[in-house]
Design an enzyme around this catalytic site. Structure first.
Site, PDB file in Angstrom:
ATOM      1  N   MET A  21       0.842  -1.207   0.000  1.00 35.01           N
ATOM      2  CA  MET A  21       0.000   0.000   0.000  1.00 35.01           C
ATOM      3  C   MET A  21       0.877   1.258   0.000  1.00 35.01           C
ATOM      4  O   MET A  21       0.392   2.352   0.283  1.00 35.01           O
ATOM      5  CB  MET A  21      -0.925  -0.012   1.216  1.00 35.01           C
ATOM      6  CG  MET A  21      -1.871  -1.221   1.200  1.00 35.01           C
ATOM      7  SD  MET A  21      -3.360  -0.988   2.174  1.00 35.01           S
ATOM      8  CE  MET A  21      -2.680  -0.762   3.810  1.00 35.01           C
ATOM      9  N   LEU A  24       6.628   3.180   1.797  1.00 29.73           N
ATOM     10  CA  LEU A  24       7.562   2.045   1.870  1.00 29.73           C
ATOM     11  C   LEU A  24       8.652   2.254   2.910  1.00 29.73           C
ATOM     12  O   LEU A  24       9.122   3.370   3.129  1.00 29.73           O
ATOM     13  CB  LEU A  24       8.187   1.823   0.487  1.00 29.73           C
ATOM     14  CG  LEU A  24       7.171   1.574  -0.632  1.00 29.73           C
ATOM     15  CD1 LEU A  24       7.881   1.429  -1.977  1.00 29.73           C
ATOM     16  CD2 LEU A  24       6.304   0.353  -0.356  1.00 29.73           C
ATOM     17  N   HIS A  25       9.037   1.145   3.544  1.00 28.84           N
ATOM     18  CA  HIS A  25      10.100   1.155   4.547  1.00 28.84           C
ATOM     19  C   HIS A  25      10.976  -0.071   4.328  1.00 28.84           C
ATOM     20  O   HIS A  25      10.771  -0.829   3.359  1.00 28.84           O
ATOM     21  CB  HIS A  25       9.491   1.184   5.949  1.00 28.84           C
ATOM     22  CG  HIS A  25       8.421   0.153   6.178  1.00 28.84           C
ATOM     23  ND1 HIS A  25       8.676  -1.194   6.198  1.00 28.84           N
ATOM     24  CD2 HIS A  25       7.078   0.281   6.354  1.00 28.84           C
ATOM     25  CE1 HIS A  25       7.563  -1.861   6.417  1.00 28.84           C
ATOM     26  NE2 HIS A  25       6.557  -0.992   6.494  1.00 28.84           N
ATOM     27  N   HIS A  28       9.373  -3.463   3.446  1.00 31.41           N
ATOM     28  CA  HIS A  28       9.032  -3.637   2.023  1.00 31.41           C
ATOM     29  C   HIS A  28      10.296  -3.911   1.199  1.00 31.41           C
ATOM     30  O   HIS A  28      10.288  -4.750   0.297  1.00 31.41           O
ATOM     31  CB  HIS A  28       8.350  -2.376   1.480  1.00 31.41           C
ATOM     32  CG  HIS A  28       7.054  -2.013   2.147  1.00 31.41           C
ATOM     33  ND1 HIS A  28       6.929  -0.933   2.970  1.00 31.41           N
ATOM     34  CD2 HIS A  28       5.838  -2.599   2.108  1.00 31.41           C
ATOM     35  CE1 HIS A  28       5.678  -0.846   3.404  1.00 31.41           C
ATOM     36  NE2 HIS A  28       4.995  -1.847   2.905  1.00 31.41           N
ATOM     37  N   GLN A  52     -10.354  -3.034   1.867  1.00 34.56           N
ATOM     38  CA  GLN A  52      -9.874  -3.736   3.060  1.00 34.56           C
ATOM     39  C   GLN A  52      -9.876  -2.859   4.309  1.00 34.56           C
ATOM     40  O   GLN A  52      -9.407  -3.277   5.360  1.00 34.56           O
ATOM     41  CB  GLN A  52      -8.494  -4.346   2.820  1.00 34.56           C
ATOM     42  CG  GLN A  52      -7.358  -3.349   2.723  1.00 34.56           C
ATOM     43  CD  GLN A  52      -6.075  -4.014   2.259  1.00 34.56           C
ATOM     44  OE1 GLN A  52      -5.975  -4.476   1.133  1.00 34.56           O
ATOM     45  NE2 GLN A  52      -5.081  -4.071   3.138  1.00 34.56           N
ATOM     46  N   GLY A 138       4.776 -10.317   3.781  1.00 36.43           N
ATOM     47  CA  GLY A 138       5.514 -10.255   5.043  1.00 36.43           C
ATOM     48  C   GLY A 138       4.897 -11.150   6.105  1.00 36.43           C
ATOM     49  O   GLY A 138       3.672 -11.216   6.251  1.00 36.43           O
ATOM     50  N   SER A 177       4.065   0.991   8.078  1.00 38.76           N
ATOM     51  CA  SER A 177       3.725   2.325   7.561  1.00 38.76           C
ATOM     52  C   SER A 177       2.917   3.104   8.587  1.00 38.76           C
ATOM     53  O   SER A 177       2.887   4.334   8.568  1.00 38.76           O
ATOM     54  CB  SER A 177       2.915   2.200   6.274  1.00 38.76           C
ATOM     55  OG  SER A 177       3.581   1.367   5.355  1.00 38.76           O
TER      56      SER A 177
HETATM   57  P1  AMP Z   1       1.529  -2.957   3.422  1.00 40.95           P
HETATM   58  O1  AMP Z   1       2.095  -1.922   2.512  1.00 40.95           O
HETATM   59  O2  AMP Z   1       1.523  -2.577   4.873  1.00 40.95           O
HETATM   60  O3  AMP Z   1       0.206  -3.504   2.934  1.00 40.95           O
HETATM   61  O4  AMP Z   1       2.534  -4.181   3.353  1.00 40.95           O
HETATM   62  C1  AMP Z   1       2.900  -4.748   2.128  1.00 40.95           C
HETATM   63  C2  AMP Z   1       3.641  -6.025   2.382  1.00 40.95           C
HETATM   64  O5  AMP Z   1       4.808  -5.740   3.156  1.00 40.95           O
HETATM   65  C3  AMP Z   1       2.805  -7.033   3.196  1.00 40.95           C
HETATM   66  O6  AMP Z   1       3.018  -8.327   2.677  1.00 40.95           O
HETATM   67  C4  AMP Z   1       3.360  -6.881   4.572  1.00 40.95           C
HETATM   68  O7  AMP Z   1       3.228  -8.049   5.358  1.00 40.95           O
HETATM   69  C5  AMP Z   1       4.819  -6.586   4.287  1.00 40.95           C
HETATM   70  N1  AMP Z   1       5.444  -5.919   5.424  1.00 40.95           N
HETATM   71  C6  AMP Z   1       4.971  -4.863   6.127  1.00 40.95           C
HETATM   72  N2  AMP Z   1       5.787  -4.566   7.160  1.00 40.95           N
HETATM   73  C7  AMP Z   1       6.796  -5.461   7.116  1.00 40.95           C
HETATM   74  C8  AMP Z   1       7.963  -5.693   7.919  1.00 40.95           C
HETATM   75  N3  AMP Z   1       8.241  -4.936   8.988  1.00 40.95           N
HETATM   76  N4  AMP Z   1       8.788  -6.696   7.577  1.00 40.95           N
HETATM   77  C9  AMP Z   1       8.528  -7.481   6.499  1.00 40.95           C
HETATM   78  N5  AMP Z   1       7.436  -7.314   5.703  1.00 40.95           N
HETATM   79  C10 AMP Z   1       6.588  -6.324   6.008  1.00 40.95           C
END
Ligand code: AMP
Length: 275
Positions: A21, A24-25, A28, A52, A138, A177
């Site tokens: 979404m 990014l950190h 990601h 969602q 993740g 995020s």
């Molecule tokens: P999001 O942008 O929060 O929807 O996350 C996108 C993907 O990055 C999802 O598969 C999350 O599980 C993964 N993700 C988010 N935070 C982390 C983290 N700290 N370590 C590893 N993967 C992550």
């Protein structure tokens, strides 16, 4: 995006997709780096998926620093960024939704009704638009991994789901995020999640296998932190999400808490992490 992806597949290239979404950190980054190492082509999707989010959740204020995200992904060498507007994914005539079944009624799904229907619906569409051989998720959102794997099995999707370990700040807080919402006091309390999980995981390593006692240890540690409200602490089987009679290696201890209005989740796989 779909035509480009089909052309890559026809040329014999494997595609790895990383659905996100945005905002990014380093968490990601680790998904992207893994995808980069295993596929000829890497597509990162950035889509804040309205389906969602619940009505009282943070869809409107979710951070959307797209220019920063693009620069970050270019530096990581991705082949394409798919950043569709909402009406490309959900045009006015869009009607179908994925029903995720009973695994979506527990843990996150219990606290966030409709969340996983929204997740699986968009994941199915994103897979069709990006034609991945592998998709990277993740472990932090471990119920999401379980449900996406179920989607892949149930619908016979030709995609391998790769779960990537959680990336953490030096103090143990899982990168997210949503961490930018935390005020300084909340940010100080937030590592308690991982401390509670680690304490229980250590007890498991030392021989404790009673799920209720392991949950109790984590719950006790969380309860000691003022200003942190526990949503759930649950020791579950890593595949069925039900509580086992005894914890075994591979059982997952999952927690969700609220710090003010901010909800944080984390988990530990017993017997798997270095403590
Ligand atoms: P999001 O942008 O929060 O929807 O996350 C996108 C993907 O990055 C999802 O598969 C999350 O599980 C993964 N993700 C988010 N935070 C982390 C983290 N700290 N370590 C590893 N993967 C992550």
């Amino acid at each position: 995006m779909q035509e480009q992806a089909i052309a890559w597949r026809h040329a014999g290239d494997d595609i790895g997709v990383v659905p996100t979404m945005g905002a990014l950190h380093a968490g990601h980054d680790s998904l992207v780096t893994r995808a980069r190492s295993e596929n000829q082509r890497v597509i990162v999707t950035i889509f804040v998926n309205p389906a969602q989010f619940g009505p009282n959740e943070d869809f409107e204020r979710y951070p959307r620093p797209f220019d920063q995200d693009r620069a970050r992904l270019e530096a990581l060498g991705v082949d394409a960024i798919f950043h569709p507007p909402v009406d490309q994914i959900y045009p006015p005539a869009f009607k179908t939704r994925v029903d995720p079944g009973p695994l979506a009624d527990v843990l996150e799904g219990k606290s966030r009704p409709g969340h996983f229907a929204g997740v699986l619906t968009v994941v199915l569409k994103l897979f069709n638009l990006t034609q991945p051989k592998r998709a990277y998720f993740g472990q932090k959102d471990f119920q999401q991994v379980v449900l996406v794997r179920q989607l892949v099995r149930d619908f016979g999707l030709p995609v391998r789901i790769v779960a990537v370990p959680t990336v953490r700040h030096p103090d143990g807080l899982a990168m997210s995020s949503r961490n930018v919402y935390l005020d300084p006091g909340q940010r100080q309390l937030a590592p308690t999640l991982q401390q509670a999980l680690t304490e229980a995981a250590r007890a498991f390593t030392a021989g404790e296998t009673d799920p209720l006692r392991l949950e109790g240890l984590a719950r006790g540690r969380l309860a000691a932190a003022q200003g942190l409200a526990v949503d759930y602490v649950a020791l579950v089987d890593g595949a069925t999400l039900s509580r086992p009679e005894r914890a075994i290696p591979g059982s997952v201890l999952a927690v969700a808490v609220k710090l003010g209005s901010i909800r944080l989740i984390d988990n530990v796989v017993l017997g798997a992490e270095r403590l």
